[in-house]
Design a protein around this motif. Structure first.
Motif, PDB file in Angstrom:
ATOM      1  N   GLN A 117     -50.958  -3.809   6.514  1.00 59.97           N
ATOM      2  CA  GLN A 117     -51.299  -2.421   6.142  1.00 59.97           C
ATOM      3  C   GLN A 117     -51.132  -1.397   7.575  1.00 59.97           C
ATOM      4  OE1 GLN A 117     -55.389  -1.412   5.576  1.00 59.97           O
ATOM      5  NE2 GLN A 117     -54.781  -0.650   3.408  1.00 59.97           N
ATOM      6  N   VAL A 118     -50.450  -0.197   7.303  1.00 61.58           N
ATOM      7  CA  VAL A 118     -50.731   0.696   8.491  1.00 61.58           C
ATOM      8  C   VAL A 118     -51.501   1.838   8.002  1.00 61.58           C
ATOM      9  CG1 VAL A 118     -48.385   0.182   9.411  1.00 61.58           C
ATOM     10  CG2 VAL A 118     -48.451   1.668   7.291  1.00 61.58           C
ATOM     11  N   ASP A 119     -51.920   2.765   8.895  1.00 58.95           N
ATOM     12  CA  ASP A 119     -52.858   3.796   8.696  1.00 58.95           C
ATOM     13  C   ASP A 119     -52.909   4.789   9.702  1.00 58.95           C
ATOM     14  OD1 ASP A 119     -55.181   5.081   7.761  1.00 58.95           O
ATOM     15  OD2 ASP A 119     -56.775   3.639   8.109  1.00 58.95           O
ATOM     16  N   GLY A 120     -52.737   5.886   9.389  1.00 60.54           N
ATOM     17  CA  GLY A 120     -52.850   7.172  10.494  1.00 60.54           C
ATOM     18  C   GLY A 120     -51.133   7.557  10.638  1.00 60.54           C
ATOM     19  N   GLY A 121     -51.177   9.010  10.341  1.00 62.48           N
ATOM     20  CA  GLY A 121     -50.298   9.793  10.345  1.00 62.48           C
ATOM     21  C   GLY A 121     -48.791   9.106   9.566  1.00 62.48           C
ATOM     22  N   ILE A 122     -49.127   8.540   8.375  1.00 63.90           N
ATOM     23  CA  ILE A 122     -48.281   8.089   7.460  1.00 63.90           C
ATOM     24  C   ILE A 122     -47.812   9.108   6.485  1.00 63.90           C
ATOM     25  CG2 ILE A 122     -47.535   6.433   5.434  1.00 63.90           C
ATOM     26  CD1 ILE A 122     -47.695   5.078   8.558  1.00 63.90           C
ATOM     27  N   THR A 123     -46.364   9.734   6.549  1.00 59.09           N
ATOM     28  CA  THR A 123     -45.726  10.546   5.856  1.00 59.09           C
ATOM     29  C   THR A 123     -44.643  10.175   5.141  1.00 59.09           C
ATOM     30  OG1 THR A 123     -44.691  11.402   7.642  1.00 59.09           O
ATOM     31  CG2 THR A 123     -46.895  12.417   7.392  1.00 59.09           C
ATOM     32  N   GLN A 124     -43.961  11.202   4.426  1.00 55.25           N
ATOM     33  CA  GLN A 124     -42.591  10.660   3.689  1.00 55.25           C
ATOM     34  C   GLN A 124     -41.475  10.588   5.055  1.00 55.25           C
ATOM     35  OE1 GLN A 124     -42.321  14.120   1.206  1.00 55.25           O
ATOM     36  NE2 GLN A 124     -40.346  13.990   2.091  1.00 55.25           N
ATOM     37  N   GLU A 125     -41.844  11.133   6.157  1.00 54.22           N
ATOM     38  CA  GLU A 125     -41.078  10.784   7.280  1.00 54.22           C
ATOM     39  C   GLU A 125     -41.358   9.457   8.198  1.00 54.22           C
ATOM     40  OE1 GLU A 125     -42.308  13.931   6.895  1.00 54.22           O
ATOM     41  OE2 GLU A 125     -40.659  14.665   5.950  1.00 54.22           O
ATOM     42  N   THR A 126     -42.589   9.064   8.146  1.00 52.64           N
ATOM     43  CA  THR A 126     -42.972   7.974   8.838  1.00 52.64           C
ATOM     44  C   THR A 126     -43.090   6.688   8.345  1.00 52.64           C
ATOM     45  OG1 THR A 126     -45.422   8.515   8.884  1.00 52.64           O
ATOM     46  CG2 THR A 126     -44.214   9.340  10.754  1.00 52.64           C
ATOM     47  N   ALA A 127     -43.166   6.757   7.154  1.00 58.28           N
ATOM     48  CA  ALA A 127     -43.427   5.752   6.266  1.00 58.28           C
ATOM     49  C   ALA A 127     -42.300   4.640   6.171  1.00 58.28           C
ATOM     50  CB  ALA A 127     -43.700   6.130   4.741  1.00 58.28           C
TER      51      ALA A 127
END
Ligand code: DX5
Ligand code: ZN
Length: 217
Positions: free
Chosen positions: A173-183
């Protein structure tokens, strides 16, 4: 082999005056899990909500409840989180003196045990606990607040965690600042489970489905 891709909206960015309605909206928009950020004002410099709020939300949702405990002494909360209806309980490595014991207690409560690590904590620290957990959370910001920027150097840590997991059935899992650009960066590095707060709840509810689909990729 990684587990199925899962999107977990964080209700930290939702309307606290009507959380049940916001959860319903993201469920209808294709969310897989509900991510619940519990903060104590000590481990992180912010307060959010605890077991009574989660128990109330449980009454109107059958989604997987993924609790992220950003608290000191999380052992004290495990029983309450289970009773409130959490399916997964993630604790911070940095908050646990006896992490192995804490993880065992979560497992004894029949919850999925997760371990979160802050940006400065090496993935190697998870080596001796890996066979007892069901989720690794790589924090891609310093925990405590929504709406922060993804830290690019975390991509390498996601890759290291993916190597450590190998073929075990463990969520990354990743959490923090996840957007369609960073995902896409996190997914390419091996993450299968993406938490997003402001990138979903910051949109108009009519766009939740689009945002969730964009993050899922
Ligand atoms: C941060 C929390 C996150 C937060 C993410 O400490 O653990 O779950 O809600 O928010 P965004 O997606 O806005 O960075
Ligand atoms: Zn979180």
């Amino acid at each position: 082999m990684s587990l199925q891709r899962t999107i977990a909206p964080s209700i930290l960015a939702a309307n606290f005056a009507d959380l049940a309605a916001d959860i319903k909206s993201v469920e209808n928009a294709g969310a897989d899990w509900v991510h619940l950020d519990v903060m104590d004002g000590r481990f992180v410099p912010n307060l959010s909500f605890g077991a009574p709020v989660i128990a109330s939300l449980r009454k109107s949702s059958s989604s997987y409840f993924d609790a992220h405990l950003m608290v000191e002494n999380p052992d004290n909360l495990i029983e309450d989180m289970k009773q409130a209806g959490c399916d997964g309980i993630t604790v911070h490595l940095e908050a646990c003196t006896h992490l192995d014991r804490t993880v065992s207690v979560i497992n004894e409560h029949d919850c999925c045990a997760g371990v979160a690590i802050n940006p400065h904590t090496p993935v190697d620290n998870l080596k001796h606990i890996i066979d007892k957990i069901g989720l690794i959370l790589i924090m891609t910001v310093n925990p405590g607040f929504g709406g922060q920027r993804f830290i690019p150097s975390m991509v390498e840590k996601i890759q290291q965690a993916r190597e450590l997991i190998a073929d075990r059935p463990i969520h990354l899992q990743v959490d923090g600042g996840i957007t369609q650009e960073t995902a896409p960066l996190a997914i390419a590095a091996g993450a299968n489970n993406l938490v997003a707060g402001s990138a979903i709840f910051g949109a108009d509810p009519t766009d939740y489905a689009l945002r969730i689909a964009a993050i899922r990729g």
